[in-house]
Design a protein around this motif. Structure first.
Motif, PDB file in Angstrom:
ATOM      1  N   THR A   9       1.292  -0.983  -0.067  1.00 33.58           N
ATOM      2  CA  THR A   9      -0.278  -0.063  -0.154  1.00 33.58           C
ATOM      3  C   THR A   9       1.215   0.659  -0.075  1.00 33.58           C
ATOM      4  OG1 THR A   9      -2.154  -1.597   1.046  1.00 33.58           O
ATOM      5  CG2 THR A   9      -1.665   1.625   1.222  1.00 33.58           C
ATOM      6  N   PRO A  10       0.401   2.125  -0.786  1.00 30.53           N
ATOM      7  CA  PRO A  10       1.432   2.860  -0.961  1.00 30.53           C
ATOM      8  C   PRO A  10       1.001   4.612   0.876  1.00 30.53           C
ATOM      9  CG  PRO A  10       0.408   2.709  -2.552  1.00 30.53           C
ATOM     10  CD  PRO A  10      -0.062   2.249  -1.666  1.00 30.53           C
ATOM     11  N   VAL A  11       1.687   5.209   0.811  1.00 28.59           N
ATOM     12  CA  VAL A  11       2.176   5.364   1.648  1.00 28.59           C
ATOM     13  C   VAL A  11       2.912   7.286   2.037  1.00 28.59           C
ATOM     14  CG1 VAL A  11       2.260   6.533   4.604  1.00 28.59           C
ATOM     15  CG2 VAL A  11       1.622   3.831   3.488  1.00 28.59           C
ATOM     16  N   TRP A  12       2.220   8.468   1.869  1.00 25.86           N
ATOM     17  CA  TRP A  12       2.336   9.400   1.722  1.00 25.86           C
ATOM     18  C   TRP A  12       2.724  10.315   2.681  1.00 25.86           C
ATOM     19  CZ3 TRP A  12      -1.211   7.515  -1.428  1.00 25.86           C
ATOM     20  CH2 TRP A  12      -0.326   7.631  -2.986  1.00 25.86           C
ATOM     21  N   SER A  13       4.006  10.668   3.550  1.00 26.59           N
ATOM     22  CA  SER A  13       3.959  11.653   4.368  1.00 26.59           C
ATOM     23  C   SER A  13       4.524  12.451   4.521  1.00 26.59           C
ATOM     24  CB  SER A  13       4.783  10.018   5.627  1.00 26.59           C
ATOM     25  OG  SER A  13       5.648  10.109   5.290  1.00 26.59           O
ATOM     26  N   HIS A  14       4.635  13.080   5.783  1.00 32.62           N
ATOM     27  CA  HIS A  14       5.028  14.480   5.851  1.00 32.62           C
ATOM     28  C   HIS A  14       4.763  14.544   7.576  1.00 32.62           C
ATOM     29  CE1 HIS A  14       7.352  17.828   5.382  1.00 32.62           C
ATOM     30  NE2 HIS A  14       6.503  18.446   6.035  1.00 32.62           N
ATOM     31  N   ASP A  15       6.458  14.506   8.422  1.00 33.29           N
ATOM     32  CA  ASP A  15       6.399  15.164  10.153  1.00 33.29           C
ATOM     33  C   ASP A  15       4.912  13.422  10.130  1.00 33.29           C
ATOM     34  OD1 ASP A  15       8.090  16.617   9.800  1.00 33.29           O
ATOM     35  OD2 ASP A  15       6.837  18.121   9.939  1.00 33.29           O
ATOM     36  N   GLY A  16       5.128  12.532   9.520  1.00 27.82           N
ATOM     37  CA  GLY A  16       3.996  11.541  10.650  1.00 27.82           C
ATOM     38  C   GLY A  16       2.833  11.378   8.455  1.00 27.82           C
ATOM     39  N   ILE A  17       2.128  10.345   9.082  1.00 27.49           N
ATOM     40  CA  ILE A  17       1.457  10.012   7.576  1.00 27.49           C
ATOM     41  C   ILE A  17       0.241  11.057   7.468  1.00 27.49           C
ATOM     42  CG2 ILE A  17      -0.582   8.449   6.692  1.00 27.49           C
ATOM     43  CD1 ILE A  17       1.426   6.157   8.811  1.00 27.49           C
ATOM     44  N   ILE A  18       0.036  11.326   6.119  1.00 26.85           N
ATOM     45  CA  ILE A  18      -0.806  12.028   5.641  1.00 26.85           C
ATOM     46  C   ILE A  18      -1.941  11.197   4.551  1.00 26.85           C
ATOM     47  CG2 ILE A  18      -1.073  14.476   3.727  1.00 26.85           C
ATOM     48  CD1 ILE A  18       0.809  15.173   5.412  1.00 26.85           C
ATOM     49  N   SER A  58     -13.612   7.429  -8.771  1.00 24.25           N
ATOM     50  CA  SER A  58     -13.450   6.710  -9.983  1.00 24.25           C
ATOM     51  C   SER A  58     -12.220   6.335 -10.591  1.00 24.25           C
ATOM     52  CB  SER A  58     -14.849   6.888 -10.985  1.00 24.25           C
ATOM     53  OG  SER A  58     -14.846   7.938 -12.200  1.00 24.25           O
ATOM     54  N   THR A  59     -11.779   5.421 -11.576  1.00 25.11           N
ATOM     55  CA  THR A  59     -10.518   5.477 -12.200  1.00 25.11           C
ATOM     56  C   THR A  59     -11.039   6.498 -13.034  1.00 25.11           C
ATOM     57  OG1 THR A  59     -11.839   3.421 -13.729  1.00 25.11           O
ATOM     58  CG2 THR A  59     -10.665   3.226 -11.639  1.00 25.11           C
ATOM     59  N   LYS A  60     -12.046   7.259 -13.940  1.00 19.76           N
ATOM     60  CA  LYS A  60     -12.038   8.101 -14.788  1.00 19.76           C
ATOM     61  C   LYS A  60     -11.214  10.115 -14.371  1.00 19.76           C
ATOM     62  CE  LYS A  60     -15.684   6.116 -16.681  1.00 19.76           C
ATOM     63  NZ  LYS A  60     -17.841   5.992 -16.630  1.00 19.76           N
ATOM     64  N   GLY A  61     -10.728   9.246 -12.866  1.00 24.35           N
ATOM     65  CA  GLY A  61     -10.277  10.556 -12.302  1.00 24.35           C
ATOM     66  C   GLY A  61     -11.307  12.034 -12.130  1.00 24.35           C
ATOM     67  N   GLU A  62     -12.568  11.545 -11.728  1.00 30.41           N
ATOM     68  CA  GLU A  62     -13.082  12.197 -11.434  1.00 30.41           C
ATOM     69  C   GLU A  62     -13.077  12.787  -9.827  1.00 30.41           C
ATOM     70  OE1 GLU A  62     -17.292  10.397 -12.260  1.00 30.41           O
ATOM     71  OE2 GLU A  62     -16.849  10.296 -14.441  1.00 30.41           O
ATOM     72  N   VAL A  63     -12.215  13.512  -9.819  1.00 29.98           N
ATOM     73  CA  VAL A  63     -11.906  14.788  -8.415  1.00 29.98           C
ATOM     74  C   VAL A  63     -11.841  15.559  -8.547  1.00 29.98           C
ATOM     75  CG1 VAL A  63      -9.485  13.956  -8.421  1.00 29.98           C
ATOM     76  CG2 VAL A  63     -10.886  14.005  -6.404  1.00 29.98           C
ATOM     77  N   ASP A  64     -12.118  16.807  -7.314  1.00 33.01           N
ATOM     78  CA  ASP A  64     -11.922  18.023  -7.939  1.00 33.01           C
ATOM     79  C   ASP A  64     -10.529  18.262  -7.008  1.00 33.01           C
ATOM     80  OD1 ASP A  64     -11.708  20.428  -7.303  1.00 33.01           O
ATOM     81  OD2 ASP A  64     -13.692  20.907  -6.026  1.00 33.01           O
ATOM     82  N   GLU A  65      -9.122  18.309  -8.338  1.00 35.15           N
ATOM     83  CA  GLU A  65      -8.301  18.444  -7.852  1.00 35.15           C
ATOM     84  C   GLU A  65      -7.535  19.618  -6.969  1.00 35.15           C
ATOM     85  OE1 GLU A  65      -3.670  19.382 -10.767  1.00 35.15           O
ATOM     86  OE2 GLU A  65      -6.089  18.854 -11.530  1.00 35.15           O
ATOM     87  N   SER A  66      -8.336  20.662  -7.389  1.00 38.97           N
ATOM     88  CA  SER A  66      -7.658  21.652  -5.791  1.00 38.97           C
ATOM     89  C   SER A  66      -8.567  21.582  -4.625  1.00 38.97           C
ATOM     90  CB  SER A  66      -8.848  23.188  -6.227  1.00 38.97           C
ATOM     91  OG  SER A  66      -9.645  23.183  -6.422  1.00 38.97           O
ATOM     92  N   ALA A  67      -9.613  20.641  -4.406  1.00 40.97           N
ATOM     93  CA  ALA A  67     -10.608  20.169  -2.713  1.00 40.97           C
ATOM     94  C   ALA A  67      -9.129  19.640  -2.540  1.00 40.97           C
ATOM     95  CB  ALA A  67     -11.231  19.767  -3.353  1.00 40.97           C
ATOM     96  N   PHE A  68      -8.595  18.123  -3.684  1.00 39.90           N
ATOM     97  CA  PHE A  68      -7.925  17.132  -2.917  1.00 39.90           C
ATOM     98  C   PHE A  68      -6.231  18.105  -2.269  1.00 39.90           C
ATOM     99  CE2 PHE A  68      -4.095  14.526  -4.228  1.00 39.90           C
ATOM    100  CZ  PHE A  68      -5.267  13.339  -3.181  1.00 39.90           C
ATOM    101  N   LYS A  69      -5.939  18.913  -3.033  1.00 39.65           N
ATOM    102  CA  LYS A  69      -4.890  19.487  -2.825  1.00 39.65           C
ATOM    103  C   LYS A  69      -4.748  19.975  -1.544  1.00 39.65           C
ATOM    104  CE  LYS A  69      -2.901  20.486  -7.420  1.00 39.65           C
ATOM    105  NZ  LYS A  69      -1.869  21.812  -8.543  1.00 39.65           N
ATOM    106  N   ALA A  70      -6.448  20.719  -1.633  1.00 41.14           N
ATOM    107  CA  ALA A  70      -6.932  21.413   0.248  1.00 41.14           C
ATOM    108  C   ALA A  70      -6.342  20.629   0.829  1.00 41.14           C
ATOM    109  CB  ALA A  70      -7.663  22.654  -0.014  1.00 41.14           C
ATOM    110  N   LEU A  71      -7.296  19.803   0.862  1.00 41.75           N
ATOM    111  CA  LEU A  71      -6.897  18.524   1.342  1.00 41.75           C
ATOM    112  C   LEU A  71      -5.545  18.121   1.912  1.00 41.75           C
ATOM    113  CD1 LEU A  71      -9.964  16.213   1.000  1.00 41.75           C
ATOM    114  CD2 LEU A  71      -9.884  17.574   2.998  1.00 41.75           C
ATOM    115  N   VAL A  72      -4.722  17.858   1.093  1.00 41.62           N
ATOM    116  CA  VAL A  72      -3.029  17.525   1.521  1.00 41.62           C
ATOM    117  C   VAL A  72      -2.703  18.951   2.011  1.00 41.62           C
ATOM    118  CG1 VAL A  72      -0.990  16.763   0.299  1.00 41.62           C
ATOM    119  CG2 VAL A  72      -2.667  15.821  -0.398  1.00 41.62           C
TER     120      VAL A  72
END
Length: 96
Positions: A9-18, A58-72
């Motif tokens: 499983t890929p895990v992204w982290s920065h000062d802990g798990i993101i 979905s695998t079609k990539g239907e995600v709000d990119e700016s909202a996702f970046k804001a969460l990260v």
């Protein structure tokens, strides 16, 4: 931000798990470690279980990119704050 793979499983982290990522036939699921503490005005995080929320798309990539970046960005900031707070507390204990 760092990326590692733990038990496949890929895990992204920065000062802990993101977040962690999982892929299925029709969905890619990202689980934010501290998702319950993140503001999510676009309701990108779909499940609300315990202190962990999941964002699915979905695998079609239907995600709000700016909202996702804001969460990260929020998750990184939250981890950085927690890391600094822990370090400051540790230093204060050491000096006492």
């Amino acid at each position: 931000m760092d990326k590692a793979v733990y038990r496949g499983t890929p895990v992204w982290s920065h000062d802990g798990i993101i977040c962690t990522g999982e892929s299925y036939k029709n969905v890619v699921k990202l689980t934010f470690a501290k998702g319950a503490s993140l503001k999510d005005p676009t309701a990108l995080q779909l499940s609300l279980e315990g202190n962990v929320r999941r964002a699915s798309t979905s695998t079609k990539g239907e995600v709000d990119e700016s909202a996702f970046k804001a969460l990260v960005r929020q998750a990184v900031a939250l981890n950085s704050l927690a890391s600094r707070t822990f370090e400051e507390a540790s230093l204060a204990d050491f000096r006492a």
